[in-house]
Design an enzyme around this catalytic site. Structure first.
Site, short mmCIF file in Angstrom:
data_model
loop_
_atom_site.label_atom_id
_atom_site.label_comp_id
_atom_site.label_asym_id
_atom_site.label_seq_id
_atom_site.Cartn_x
_atom_site.Cartn_y
_atom_site.Cartn_z
N ASP A 134 138.25 71.07 59.74
CA ASP A 134 136.88 70.53 60.14
C ASP A 134 136.24 71.26 58.75
OD1 ASP A 134 135.06 69.28 62.61
OD2 ASP A 134 134.80 69.12 60.35
C1 GLC Z 1 132.00 67.23 60.55
C2 GLC Z 1 132.80 66.62 61.57
C3 GLC Z 1 134.00 65.78 61.82
C4 GLC Z 1 134.03 65.22 60.28
C5 GLC Z 1 133.97 65.96 59.34
C6 GLC Z 1 133.91 65.37 58.04
O1 GLC Z 1 131.53 68.41 60.53
O2 GLC Z 1 132.91 67.72 62.75
O3 GLC Z 1 134.14 65.10 62.84
O4 GLC Z 1 135.10 64.32 60.57
O5 GLC Z 1 132.85 67.07 59.27
O6 GLC Z 1 132.62 64.64 57.99
#
Ligand code: GLC
Length: 740
Positions: A297
């Site tokens: 993430d």
């Molecule tokens: C965010 C979220 C994730 C998302 C990623 C990219 O922090 O936790 O669900 O896909 O960043 O935007």
């Protein structure tokens, strides 16, 4: 995700020609719009702004500079394998650099959060799951894949399939609710919807490659168990709990062919999921057989330092790569640290080769090597949304609406009634979208006010108040004077759920309860429509409001969907995918709980509260219709490998309706305490007024076991109960002894 032999051979050939730097480059995702694209942490930047070392303008300049920084030179050097992006022109520009100006010519894979629709936004997952309709789940996902692929986006950071049992956690809105079985059916349907276009020619004559994307099941794993419902918080549980509750949707999604997964921010039993060998390498890759890759993430590898599990960036990169984390989202930490780690022997070449292979395999499967660019025709294909897409968003919205109360049968409304529409959310054309949608256009959005007006009914709008607005007594008086009935739209702003939006108090925010009380006091009938992203604490509402409709955040067609239900053109069929508490203090709250040795009851010394009920105010699986259904004659027959439940369902009301018949199971005595009920099947039945049908639901004996604390799936002989009904709290029951 299945590659042909020829595709596998092309991947092998590429790997043999790549340098170590180029392989590590594939493991690097540039996310300009994310905090991770900075040289310092978000907190450090905010601190600099707070203590005046930089001005607010300098801070926002830093942000916008990073958002424009696509690091073209790094792409040219083969040091970036993926970019997070939603600009089709920029897509072709960056892709051309990667394909035509880098040594290996490996195309970029472009990822984006497309959680519940691209431009044709449909209901948030917590709402759509309540449709109990895997075919619908699949069709909406396919639509999103088709729309986004024309913009160069071939990888969705979706589906979000975290089981959520604590609605203080804002991200319950993004996921399919509290039940592992429903979440698993949702997960597999979404994977098929996003990916299976790879294996079939499109009915609309488009290129096959324009009908699928790589899915990214997230957030792996147990993110929804964040302690206290506070986002990013620690999670801890038994191995059996992990395998029985939080892993099943990911197992189902992997079996459906999920191409990628995103690890979650939380630590699990002391090990952050970003560097968790047990969940990543042992379970997801080796046990479940993930074919594609795992991405972190945002910023999460660097944040292992903050977790206190990594001493520095080098240590974080080393641990993540060795645990099975194939791609870094947003921090460049792999590109900066892994070459050194390989040369020092801290990370093996096999680890790098495996990660690069997995990433190249997904790109090959997506047909990016042979067709890396998007055409002008494709780019503009959905400039005007096709009627089929709009109709599908309407269908999904209608099927997600749940009728919670209709005591005085005020609903359905009559077209000749004058309606006073109340509440700031009612006229807001974008609050209907919900969290995590970023590609919609306001011209496509139908607010509640628009929807009611589209019916031709006499509707006047009186704001009167809202989630953050003061109550306007004058407008309440006007609303009471005008309408034969008041439709009050109350709920949450979409920013009150989703990421980093946990609420310690899950009642209606602001003065909305007070507003509702004042509207009731006018003496006019009040229909309450909820627009929210979580199972709110509705104790007061359930006691005082005669008519309540759960409208969630339903996407671009919300206004028309709500109008069709309020006027009875669509008889509500939705059920709840999450339990609603009376008060926040009951959370976490879920129907599939263990019995305890003293199940809650009237006697003092049982599991309950002295200051609140312990049951849900509206339970999982609950939802009313404009008609009524009666269940009788449940029989359960045992065959060699299944139980076959048959029940008669009768429409005992005046109008045609569709019921979702649910089958639950209880393993009454086992080597571990088991839930009092577990959803194991459901079926829909449509009945004309007075009609009765027999509904049959089969439960495979193979699905009647559970995982023990060794992570081993066991089925144990003994007494079982089978429940069938229209909600988890209202069922017929049969008991039987089984020997597997
Ligand atoms: C965010 C979220 C994730 C998302 C990623 C990219 O922090 O936790 O669900 O896909 O960043 O935007």
């Amino acid at each position: 995700m299945k590659l042909t032999l020829q595709q596998q051979q092309r991947v092998d050939a590429l790997l043999q020609q790549m340098t170590l730097e180029e392989k590590i480059g594939q493991m690097n995702q540039l996310s300009p719009s994310l905090v991770g694209g900075f040289d310092m942490s978000f907190e450090e930047m905010i601190e600099m702004a707070m203590d005046g070392r930089i001005t607010q303008e300098e801070l926002s300049e830093m942000f916008s500079k990073a958002e424009r920084d696509y690091r073209e030179d790094d792409i040219r050097k083969g040091l970036i394998g993926s970019v997070m992006l939603q600009d089709p022109d920029k897509y072709n520009e960056l892709q051309r650099i990667a394909v035509e100006e880098s040594r290996m010519g490996i195309p970029l894979i472009i990822g984006l959060d497309v959680i519940h629709g691209f431009r044709s936004v449909y209901p948030i997952a917590l709402a759509e799951a309540g449709a109990f309709d895997p075919d619908l789940f699949q069709r909406t996902a396919r639509m999103a894949a088709k729309e986004s692929r024309t913009q160069g986006i071939s990888w969705h950071f979706a589906p979000m399939i975290d089981v959520g049992r604590d609605s203080r956690w804002g991200r319950v809105s993004e996921g399919p609710g509290e039940d592992p079985y429903l979440a698993s059916r949702f997960a597999e349907a979404k994977i098929h919807g996003l990916q299976d276009g790879a294996y079939e020619d499109a009915a609309d004559g488009t290129e096959r490659r324009e009908n699928y994307v790589a899915a990214c099941m997230k957030h792996y794993v147990a993110y929804g168990a964040a302690e206290s419902g506070r986002d990013y918080n620690t999670t801890s549980m038994s191995i059996s709990q992990l395998h029985n509750v939080y892993l099943p949707p990911f197992k189902a999604a992997t079996e459906a062919g999920a191409a990628t997964a995103m690890a979650s921010f939380n630590d699990l039993n002391g090990v952050p999921c970003t560097v968790n060998t047990y969940t990543l390498r042992r379970t997801l890759k080796e046990r479940y057989g993930l074919q594609g890759f795992v991405v972190s993430d945002a910023n999460a590898i660097r944040e292992c330092i903050d977790h206190g599990i990594a001493a520095d960036r080098y240590d974080a990169a080393r641990q993540a790569a060795n645990a099975g984390m194939d791609m870094d989202m947003g921090t460049s930490i792999y590109v900066e640290e892994l070459k050194n780690a390989v040369e020092r022997g801290d990370v093996s070449m096999e680890v790098i080769d495996e990660a690069a292979r997995r990433i190249l395999s997904v790109k090959m499967w997506l047909d990016l090597f042979d067709h890396p660019y998007i055409t002008d025709e494709a780019k503009h294909r959905y400039d005007k949304l096709p009627k089929g897409h709009v109709d599908l968003t309407l269908e999904a919205a209608q099927k997600s609406i749940v009728l919670l109360k209709n005591d005085d049968h005020v609903l359905p409304l009559k077209k000749e009634q004058k309606i006073s529409l109340v509440g700031s959310l009612a006229a807001n054309p974008t609050e209907i979208i919900g969290a995590w949608a970023m590609s919609w256009k306001s011209e496509d959005c139908v607010s509640i006010l628009d929807g009611l007006k589209n019916t031709g009914a006499a509707v006047e709008y009186f704001p009167c108040g809202g989630p953050a607005e003061e109550i306007n007594e004058e407008e309440i008086a006007q609303a009471a004077a005008y309408g034969d009935v008041i439709v009050a739209v109350v709920g949450e702003y979409s920013a009150m759920s989703g990421e980093a939006s946990s609420r310690a108090d899950t009642t209606l925010p602001g003065k909305q309860r007070e507003l509702l009380a004042k509207l009731l006091a006018t003496g006019k009938p009040v229909v309450t429509l909820l627009m929210n992203g979580r199972a709110l604490a509705l104790g007061w509402e359930a006691e005082h409001l005669p008519t309540i409709v759960e409208g969630w955040q339903l996407g671009i067609q919300m206004g028309n969907a709500v109008a069709s239900v309020l006027f009875g053109d669509y008889n509500p069929t939705g059920k709840l995918a999450a339990s609603f508490p009376y008060v926040t203090g009951q959370l976490p709250l879920y129907y599939n709980h263990p019995s305890t040795g003293r199940p809650g009851g009237k006697f003092k010394f049982t599991s309950k509260y002295i200051d609140a009920p312990f049951e849900p105010v509206f339970p999982f699986g609950y939802g009313l219709s404009y008609t009524t259904f009666a269940y009788c004659d449940l029989t359960v027959k045992e065959t060699e490998d299944a139980l076959v439940a048959c029940v008669k369902v009768k429409n005992t009301g005046e109008v045609c309706g569709t019921e979702t018949v649910q089958l639950y199971m209880q393993d009454v005595t086992a080597s571990l305490v088991r839930p009092v009920k577990e959803l194991k099947g459901f079926a829909k039945v449509t009945l004309a007024a007075g009609e009765e049908k027999e509904v049959v639901i089969e439960l495979k004996k193979a699905d009647m076991g559970f995982y023990n604390n060794d992570g081993v799936y066991v089925r144990e002989d003994g007494k079982f109960r089978i429940f069938v009904g229209g909600s988890s709290a209202d069922t017929l029951m049969q008991e039987l002894d089984l020997a597997f």
